[in-house]
Design an enzyme around this catalytic site. Structure first.
Site, short mmCIF file in Angstrom:
data_model
loop_
_atom_site.label_atom_id
_atom_site.label_comp_id
_atom_site.label_asym_id
_atom_site.label_seq_id
_atom_site.Cartn_x
_atom_site.Cartn_y
_atom_site.Cartn_z
N GLY A 211 13.66 -38.81 -2.90
CA GLY A 211 13.44 -40.16 -3.65
C GLY A 211 11.97 -40.86 -3.42
CB ALA A 212 10.75 -44.29 -4.19
CG ASP B 192 18.47 -38.37 -9.26
OD1 ASP B 192 19.24 -39.31 -9.73
OD2 ASP B 192 17.20 -38.12 -9.11
CG LEU C 41 18.54 -30.44 -4.92
CD1 LEU C 41 18.77 -30.62 -3.85
CD2 LEU C 41 17.13 -30.43 -6.02
CB SER D 4 8.95 -41.05 4.82
OG SER D 4 9.96 -40.40 4.83
CD GLU E 134 -1.35 -2.20 2.35
OE1 GLU E 134 -0.19 -2.44 2.25
OE2 GLU E 134 -1.88 -3.18 2.84
CB ALA F 220 10.07 -36.08 -13.35
CB THR G 223 17.34 -37.91 -4.19
OG1 THR G 223 16.15 -38.83 -3.93
CG2 THR G 223 17.23 -36.94 -5.36
CD GLU H 58 13.15 -30.36 -6.53
OE1 GLU H 58 13.22 -31.03 -8.03
OE2 GLU H 58 12.88 -29.23 -6.66
C1 AOF Z 1 0.02 -5.11 4.40
N1 AOF Z 1 0.50 -4.63 3.64
O1 AOF Z 1 1.74 -5.36 1.82
C2 AOF Z 1 2.34 -6.94 3.91
C3 AOF Z 1 1.30 -7.11 4.60
O2 AOF Z 1 7.10 -7.00 9.56
P1 AOF Z 1 6.32 -6.27 8.81
O3 AOF Z 1 6.66 -4.51 9.12
O4 AOF Z 1 6.65 -6.13 7.43
O5 AOF Z 1 4.33 -7.01 9.03
C4 AOF Z 1 4.69 -8.30 8.58
C5 AOF Z 1 3.14 -8.31 8.70
O6 AOF Z 1 2.05 -7.85 8.17
C6 AOF Z 1 2.74 -10.03 8.08
O7 AOF Z 1 3.22 -10.93 8.87
C7 AOF Z 1 1.37 -9.85 7.72
O8 AOF Z 1 0.52 -9.51 8.25
C8 AOF Z 1 1.35 -7.94 7.56
N2 AOF Z 1 1.92 -8.44 6.01
N3 AOF Z 1 0.53 -6.44 5.08
O9 AOF Z 1 -0.68 -4.34 4.87
C9 AOF Z 1 1.93 -5.49 2.64
N4 AOF Z 1 3.30 -7.85 3.03
ZN ZN Z 2 0.98 -3.11 6.20
#
Ligand code: AOF
Ligand code: ZN
Length: 370
Positions: A299-300, A201, A205, A305, A52, A155, A197, A297
């Site tokens: 393996g089996a 492999d 990652l 688990s 915001e 996959a 894995t 990712e």
């Molecule tokens: C919002 N707008 O863009 C986000 C929100 O540690 P802070 O101050 O960044 O707060 C993190 C918390 O704020 C997070 O756990 C969630 O509740 C809220 N995130 N809120 O209005 C944002 N990222």
């Molecule tokens: Zn906020």
């Protein structure tokens, strides 16, 4: 543009924070005045200004009388790393706020809406709610349970095998599917594999061929049997690697050497068969290493688990149009005993991924036997 279209724009903006904002949610904001978008913003990284604030700064004006702010998450109501967004919105005299979902963070959870409404701002809630919940599913799980969100990605062949009987698995899925896997890695905090894995492999990652950052790598190696020189434990990115092992191995000289090399060695509870207890390990990973989302990712044995522990929130199968016959079944070491006890999933989507099918499923909570 209607409310849904503008909310979609806010959601798209929110995705730009993927991989950088965790453990915070992905948030985007759009400001509309006289039918025109006048400001856009998103939460860029953990600790940075909220979406915001970014949108308000981007609009570059002082008063927002008559304007509407769209955001996929309820504006926050508390002083965290940044001042409360709801108070700022009230101060800037917005006329209306359109919200996708309530913030499940108990510190907010409706209090943001209260601040806005008490200031005489019209609040509309629940626009594209399902899409908003989906974009922040990692955050919702983590903030409400303290546990990481668990995705499994495999996959496999048409007949459900991730490798031939001799262990051959490169490559079952095609290039497009492997690129999609990298894009998924860029969204999660960590990818996780078992020691077999790693030794068979030698997976990198990492995120290489698509945009985004590489996640942390978690290796389950209960008695620290992997040699230090093996990929992905080699020189690069050692600080990005976490090895989970039992408490005895954690006190060994090898653990010390790994630690000196920059690798995190995390002791986790094991059961009487020496196997890592999945649920306890997930809690340790969240509490000690701040991991909020994991993509498993292979393996089996690891897949089985995790299935056995009932912790798989989301399952991604890349199904290649090949039949292997005798091979290693994806969940081959899981024994659910009866059809009634089989793990159940709901299909979220299925798309063509090159020559493969990408099937996305989420846990069916109601169908699951306790
Ligand atoms: C919002 N707008 O863009 C986000 C929100 O540690 P802070 O101050 O960044 O707060 C993190 C918390 O704020 C997070 O756990 C969630 O509740 C809220 N995130 N809120 O209005 C944002 N990222
Ligand atoms: Zn906020």
């Amino acid at each position: 543009m209607n409310d849904e279209q503008i909310m979609l724009e806010a959601l798209k903006l929110s995705l730009r924070g993927s991989g950088y904002v965790n453990p915070n949610p992905r948030v985007g904001a759009v400001i509309v005045s006289d039918g025109e978008i006048i400001g856009r913003g998103w939460h860029r990284e953990f600790g940075a200004p909220h979406a915001e604030v970014e949108a308000i700064n981007n609009a570059g004006r002082d008063s927002f009388e008559g304007a509407t702010l769209f955001t996929n998450l309820e504006p926050c109501s508390f002083e965290g790393k940044t001042p409360p967004c709801a108070s700022l919105i009230a101060e800037k005299k917005f006329s209306k706020v359109v919200i996708g979902m309530i913030d499940p963070n108990p510190e907010v959870s409706g209090k943001g809406v209260e601040i806005l409404e008490e200031s005489g701002i019209e609040v509309v809630q629940g626009v594209l709610e399902d899409e908003c919940q989906w974009v922040n599913r990692f955050f919702v799980k983590f903030i409400s349970t303290g546990l990481p969100y668990v995705m499994v990605k495999a996959a496999q062949s048409l007949d459900g095998c991730i490798a031939t009987a001799r262990g051959e698995s490169k490559w079952i899925s095609g290039e497009e599917s492997r690129n999609r896997t990298q894009a998924m890695r860029a969204e999660v905090d960590a990818v996780l594999v078992g020691k077999h894995t790693v030794s068979i492999d030698r997976p990198g990652l990492t995120v290489r061929d698509v945009k985004g950052r590489s996640p942390k790598r978690i290796i389950f190696d209960s008695n620290l049997s992997l040699p230090l020189g093996i990929s992905p434990l080699e020189e690069s990115d050692r600080s990005n690697t976490i090895i989970c092992c039992n408490k005895v191995s954690h006190n060994s000289r090898k653990a010390e050497t790994l630690g000196v090399a920059g690798i995190t060695v995390l002791p986790v509870p094991c059961n009487e068969n020496g196997k890592i207890e999945i649920s306890s390990a997930l809690l340790e990973l969240s509490e000690k290493c701040g991991i909020t989302s994991i993509m498993v990712e292979g393996g089996a044995e690891i897949f089985s688990s995790f299935a056995e522990a009932g912790v798989i929130d989301e399952l991604h199968l890349f199904i290649a149009p090949i039949v292997m016959g005798k091979g290693q079944s994806t969940f081959g070491q899981l024994d659910t005993g009866s059809l009634k006890s089989a793990l159940k999933y709901d299909i979220k989507s299925f798309t063509r991924s090159g020559d493969d099918i990408h099937l996305v499923m989420i846990r069916n909570e109601t169908g699951q036997e306790e």
